[in-house]
Design a protein around this motif. Structure first.
Motif, PDB file in Angstrom:
ATOM      1  N   SER A 282      -0.737 196.072  25.340  1.00  0.00           N
ATOM      2  CA  SER A 282      -0.899 195.204  26.604  1.00  0.00           C
ATOM      3  C   SER A 282       0.095 194.441  27.052  1.00  0.00           C
ATOM      4  O   SER A 282       0.757 193.871  25.998  1.00  0.00           O
TER       5      SER A 282
ATOM      6  N   SER B  10       3.525 203.674  31.212  1.00  0.00           N
ATOM      7  CA  SER B  10       2.900 202.449  31.216  1.00  0.00           C
ATOM      8  C   SER B  10       1.802 202.626  32.080  1.00  0.00           C
ATOM      9  O   SER B  10       1.698 203.605  32.978  1.00  0.00           O
ATOM     10  N   SER B  11       0.594 202.047  31.812  1.00  0.00           N
ATOM     11  CA  SER B  11      -0.763 202.334  32.403  1.00  0.00           C
ATOM     12  C   SER B  11      -1.279 200.990  32.663  1.00  0.00           C
ATOM     13  O   SER B  11      -1.369 200.010  32.031  1.00  0.00           O
ATOM     14  N   SER B  12      -1.781 200.931  33.838  1.00  0.00           N
ATOM     15  CA  SER B  12      -2.453 199.478  34.391  1.00  0.00           C
ATOM     16  C   SER B  12      -3.640 199.071  33.569  1.00  0.00           C
ATOM     17  O   SER B  12      -4.080 197.863  33.083  1.00  0.00           O
ATOM     18  N   LYS B  13      -4.214 200.096  32.838  1.00  0.00           N
ATOM     19  CA  LYS B  13      -5.562 199.710  32.048  1.00  0.00           C
ATOM     20  C   LYS B  13      -4.883 199.630  30.683  1.00  0.00           C
ATOM     21  O   LYS B  13      -5.559 198.702  30.023  1.00  0.00           O
ATOM     22  N   LEU B  14      -4.029 200.373  30.170  1.00  0.00           N
ATOM     23  CA  LEU B  14      -3.756 200.278  28.727  1.00  0.00           C
ATOM     24  C   LEU B  14      -2.307 199.514  28.391  1.00  0.00           C
ATOM     25  O   LEU B  14      -2.510 199.169  27.093  1.00  0.00           O
ATOM     26  N   GLY B  15      -1.461 199.274  29.382  1.00  0.00           N
ATOM     27  CA  GLY B  15      -0.337 198.578  29.006  1.00  0.00           C
ATOM     28  C   GLY B  15       1.038 199.449  28.708  1.00  0.00           C
ATOM     29  O   GLY B  15       0.977 200.125  29.725  1.00  0.00           O
TER      30      GLY B  15
ATOM     31  N   GLU C  49      -0.294 191.682  28.305  1.00  0.00           N
ATOM     32  CA  GLU C  49      -0.827 190.389  27.951  1.00  0.00           C
ATOM     33  C   GLU C  49      -0.304 190.100  26.550  1.00  0.00           C
ATOM     34  O   GLU C  49      -0.068 188.950  26.074  1.00  0.00           O
TER      35      GLU C  49
ATOM     36  N   TRP D  12      -0.299 202.004  22.441  1.00  0.00           N
ATOM     37  CA  TRP D  12      -0.618 201.357  23.715  1.00  0.00           C
ATOM     38  C   TRP D  12      -0.656 199.582  23.362  1.00  0.00           C
ATOM     39  O   TRP D  12      -1.215 199.312  22.315  1.00  0.00           O
TER      40      TRP D  12
END
Ligand code: BTN
Length: 324
Positions: free
Chosen positions: A20, A51-56, A22, A18
């Motif tokens: 992010s 894709s995951s909103s928490k992990l990227g 960022e 994963w």
């Protein structure tokens, strides 16, 4: 390198982990919005990215996609596939498109590739059916400085290059069937269609198109060709990476092509004859206006079959043949 390729490389280097949005944004100096938009396009192009909103984001696999990034990674030629590559998810026919591009001046080596064709052209006005996502439909633009009478040899160059790529992909048993088919265990896996534009005594350009069933299953084909078509995966028992296969084919093709332009017919003819196993075979030749049988005694410099019949030698330059 485009932002999309930078992101793809980055995700690829961190495959199965994963990352992010960022981190991608900071490391590559690309805005978060641009990262998100480009990842969306990559997914649409067939890349398997979770894709995951928490992990990227996590790169899983290429899913055997055909896109410019995968193609360029696998193409190591000097001309063919090094310049323009036009890819389409659907088109009428890659040969028609390549012919139009060549008429507008597209350079030698230009490739047109489509996942599916609504009017795929075969020899003798037939249709070519291809299973989307599981094979290759490719047309190449050539501008050889040879006599138009030497052009048929280039179809042989293509068939030999394809046969070699199949061997390099693990296929041990096949034959090239005159004039341009690749047959495995009695069924057709690939075909070639060359189209030419000539001026007086010169070739303006040639489009060579080939279609090959790499990973299709019998159930993928329409009923009418189910008993006569096959794929390479049916025989090598493993999925073929389509871009890698094209890379192998293009290297083989380019080597034989430049050799043919420089030295002529002999080398490619010997290879073609060897891979066809046609000499001394008894064949039936079907023409528009009838048929005849005979024994193949050779192949002429123009690609014509030299057939010994009971009425003497006949040259075959069109129609279909069958072994009897
Ligand atoms: C044949 O076996 O009759 C020739 C088949 C050639 C099919 C290829 S697929 C790519 C290119 N575009 C076409 O419309 N036809 C060729």
């Amino acid at each position: 390198m485009s932002n999309r390729d930078k992101i793809l490389n980055f995700l690829h280097d961190n495959k199965n982990s994963w990352i992010s949005g960022e981190q991608i944004s900071v490391d590559l100096g690309i805005s978060r919005t641009a990262v998100w938009k480009n990842i969306k396009v990559l997914k649409e192009n067939g890349y398997s990215i979770e894709s995951s909103s928490k992990l990227g984001h996590k790169f899983l696999s290429t899913n055997n996609a055909i896109n410019e990034y995968e193609l360029r990674k696998n193409i190591q030629t000097s001309v063919f596939g090094r310049g323009e590559i036009h890819t389409y998810s659907e088109i009428d026919s890659t040969n028609v498109k390549a012919f139009a591009l060549a008429s507008e001046g597209a350079p030698e080596g230009t490739l047109v590739i489509a996942e599916s064709q609504s009017k795929g052209k075969g020899r003798l006005g037939r249709r070519w059916y291809s299973v989307p996502g599981k094979g290759l439909n490719v047309s190449m633009i050539l501008r050889p400085q040879i006599m138009p009478s030497s052009a048929p040899g280039l179809t042989m160059v293509t068939a030999v290059a394809m046969a070699e790529a199949l061997e390099q992909s693990g296929l041990s048993s096949y034959e090239i069937k005159w004039p341009n088919d690749i047959i495995v265990d009695g069924r057709k896996a690939a075909g070639i269609l060359s189209e030419i534009k000539t001026g007086p005594d010169v070739i303006d350009f040639i489009v060579i198109g080939f279609g090959i069933n790499l990973n299709s299953e019998p159930s993928d084909y329409p009923e009418e060709i189910r008993d006569i078509a096959c794929s390479i995966k049916d025989h090598v028992k493993t999925e073929i990476d389509r871009c890698e296969f094209l890379g192998k084919f293009l290297i083989n093709f380019e080597t034989h092509y430049f050799n043919y332009i420089e030295k002529g017919f002999k080398d490619i003819l010997d290879l073609w004859i060897d891979k066809s196993g046609i000499i001394n075979k008894k064949i039936k030749v079907s023409l528009i206006n009838g048929s005849f049988t005979g024994i193949v005694k050779g192949v002429g410099d123009d690609g014509n079959l030299i057939v010994h019949t009971e009425d003497g030698i006949r040259m075959v330059n069109s129609g279909d043949i069958n072994y009897i």
